[in-house]
Design an enzyme around this catalytic site. Structure first.
Site, mmCIF file in Angstrom:
data_model
loop_
_atom_site.group_PDB
_atom_site.id
_atom_site.type_symbol
_atom_site.label_atom_id
_atom_site.label_comp_id
_atom_site.label_asym_id
_atom_site.label_seq_id
_atom_site.Cartn_x
_atom_site.Cartn_y
_atom_site.Cartn_z
ATOM 1 N N PRO A 23 0.841 -1.210 0.000
ATOM 2 C CA PRO A 23 0.000 0.000 0.000
ATOM 3 C C PRO A 23 0.873 1.256 0.000
ATOM 4 C CG PRO A 23 -0.164 -1.194 2.108
ATOM 5 C CD PRO A 23 0.666 -2.027 1.209
ATOM 6 N N CYS A 25 0.380 5.499 -0.161
ATOM 7 C CA CYS A 25 -0.398 6.743 -0.250
ATOM 8 C C CYS A 25 0.090 7.596 -1.411
ATOM 9 C CB CYS A 25 -0.215 7.563 1.027
ATOM 10 S SG CYS A 25 -1.176 6.943 2.395
ATOM 11 N N ALA A 57 -3.489 3.439 1.961
ATOM 12 C CA ALA A 57 -4.311 3.574 3.166
ATOM 13 C C ALA A 57 -5.541 4.411 2.820
ATOM 14 C CB ALA A 57 -3.507 4.242 4.277
ATOM 15 N N GLN A 99 -6.524 -1.259 1.479
ATOM 16 C CA GLN A 99 -6.085 -1.100 2.858
ATOM 17 C C GLN A 99 -7.002 -0.085 3.546
ATOM 18 O OE1 GLN A 99 -2.480 1.082 4.057
ATOM 19 N NE2 GLN A 99 -1.808 -0.776 5.137
ATOM 20 N N TYR A 180 -0.510 4.507 13.199
ATOM 21 C CA TYR A 180 -1.862 5.034 12.984
ATOM 22 C C TYR A 180 -2.805 4.487 14.061
ATOM 23 C CZ TYR A 180 0.257 6.899 8.842
ATOM 24 O OH TYR A 180 1.091 7.602 8.019
ATOM 25 N N LEU A 298 12.443 -3.119 1.644
ATOM 26 C CA LEU A 298 13.735 -3.219 0.972
ATOM 27 C C LEU A 298 13.999 -4.603 0.393
ATOM 28 C CD1 LEU A 298 16.211 -0.997 2.990
ATOM 29 C CD2 LEU A 298 15.381 -0.679 0.663
ATOM 30 N N GLY A 320 7.228 -2.094 -2.496
ATOM 31 C CA GLY A 320 6.737 -0.730 -2.606
ATOM 32 C C GLY A 320 7.556 0.053 -3.611
ATOM 33 N N ARG A 321 8.641 0.647 -3.127
ATOM 34 C CA ARG A 321 9.404 1.582 -3.961
ATOM 35 C C ARG A 321 9.972 0.943 -5.224
ATOM 36 N NH1 ARG A 321 12.514 3.430 1.307
ATOM 37 N NH2 ARG A 321 12.032 1.231 1.669
#
Ligand code: FNR
Length: 353
Positions: A23, A25, A57, A99, A180, A298, A320-321
């Site tokens: 996920p 944002c 999210a 999510q 969160y 990573l 992710g990245r």
């Protein structure tokens, strides 16, 4: 034979491989409604071969947004906009997951590319709510949630979950990580309550378990993931022993998989960041709590992702990245791992094949 590109059964669903989009944002929604940016952003990962595309999210209530640019799922306009995106993801042979989140004391933050800190009232800021009136960094002072507000939260997650399923989502993920709201209840550093939701482990874990039980009861068939921070990386905070204990309870409550991240409760924790640094947490939870896990953080090399699954550290690998750098990473990884181009686990779109 690649384990990473073998199918995976999640309740009644089959994922075509083990690669999941983490996920992320985008802070680009207006009034919580995802738009063409989200369609192309998420759609590109479905085209690129991921098995499951998780949305960013997505707030279950307006005040649960991290920033004014967050996506949400509390009204019909948001539901319809998500349905269009889900349809495209499905057309590429991927599954779609959302999510569901509440930011708690981290709400009313500026969109990161518009500056740092809290959104002023004059620009539409709002008062965050949290387990306790404990401020995070330079964000706004949150107000302690009343007993009635705490009691309403599981129902708010259920309402968004029902909308998600109505929009076509195949999978739900409850966000209980990264400092969160649900993680704020879990962590003694953010939760100073003296009622049934604060104090000992069972009290701090209560709300997360209530949310999961409520969603499971409302939607008995839907695959349900929970993202946890395995540790706060902070003295006196939530830690991996707590996470293993909670994970076993989450399994009983009806969760299918723990998506294993870390951090988010304190501003500048000291984290030994290195390739795959959170994988050992996923491995321990899987072994000791007996629940499936996802590993994230990573993981960028195909051989490393392959090893995570083959060694039994985790069932799924989230990226992710690296997927932002290359949305076709799954197709490239499959090739690098010797998976034939005709394999159903990593199909090139017919337009490109
Ligand atoms: C994130 N991350 C994140 N995590 C989450 O649970 N919900 C979210 O909405 C976001 N948003 C987000 C936005 C962006 C731009 C990034 C880069 C990251 C964390 C993400 O899911 C993931 O756990 C981390 O990025 C670590 O994985 P990688 O990037 O090292 O593969």
């Amino acid at each position: 034979m690649s384990e990473l590109f073998s199918p995976y059964r999640l309740r009644g669903l089959e994922l075509r491989n083990r690669v999941v989009v983490a996920p992320m944002c985008q802070y680009s929604a207006v009034d919580g409604v995802p738009d063409d940016w989200h369609l192309v952003h998420l759609g590109s990962f479905a085209r690129g071969g991921a098995a499951l595309v998780l949305t960013e999210a997505t707030a279950v209530t307006p005040e649960g947004r991290i920033s004014p640019g967050d996506t949400g799922l509390w009204n019909d306009a948001q539901q319809a906009a998500w349905a269009r995106i889900v349809d495209f993801v499905h057309a590429q042979g991927a599954l779609a997951g959302i999510q569901l989140a509440h930011a708690g004391r981290k709400a009313s933050s500026r969109v990161p590319f518009d500056g740092r800190g809290a959104v002023p009232d004059a620009e539409g800021g709002w008062e965050p709510v949290a387990p306790s009136a404990v401020t995070f960094g330079r964000l706004r002072d949150p107000r302690e949630m009343t007993a009635a507000e705490v009691a309403a939260l599981p129902g708010q997650f259920v309402a968004a979950a029902r909308r998600a399923v109505a929009a076509g989502f195949d999978v739900l993920e409850i966000h209980a990580a990264h400092g969160y709201l649900l993680h704020q209840f879990l962590s003694p550093l953010a939760n100073h309550r003296t009622d049934a939701y604060g104090g000992p482990f069972d009290h701090r874990a209560r709300l997360t378990l209530e949310v999961v039980r409520a969603v499971r009861a409302a939607l008995p068939e839907v695959p349900l993931l929970v993202r946890l921070s395995a540790t706060d990386w902070a003295e006196g905070g939530w830690d991996i022993d707590d996470t293993v204990r909670l994970s076993a309870l989450l399994k009983e409550a009806g969760a299918d998989l723990v998506d294993t991240s870390s951090g988010g409760t304190t501003e500048r924790p000291s984290i030994p960041v290195a390739p795959g640094y959170q994988v050992p947490f996923a491995r321990r939870i899987r072994a000791e709590a007996g629940i499936a896990t996802g590993a994230v953080g990573l993981i960028t090399e195909p051989a490393d992702a392959e090893r995570v699954v083959a060694d039994g550290d985790a069932d799924l690998v989230l990226l992710g990245r690296e997927l932002l750098r290359d949305p076709h990473w799954p197709l490239r990884a499959a090739h690098a791992l010797g998976v034939p181009a005709t394999d159903p686990g990593a199909p090139w779109p017919k337009q490109y094949a």
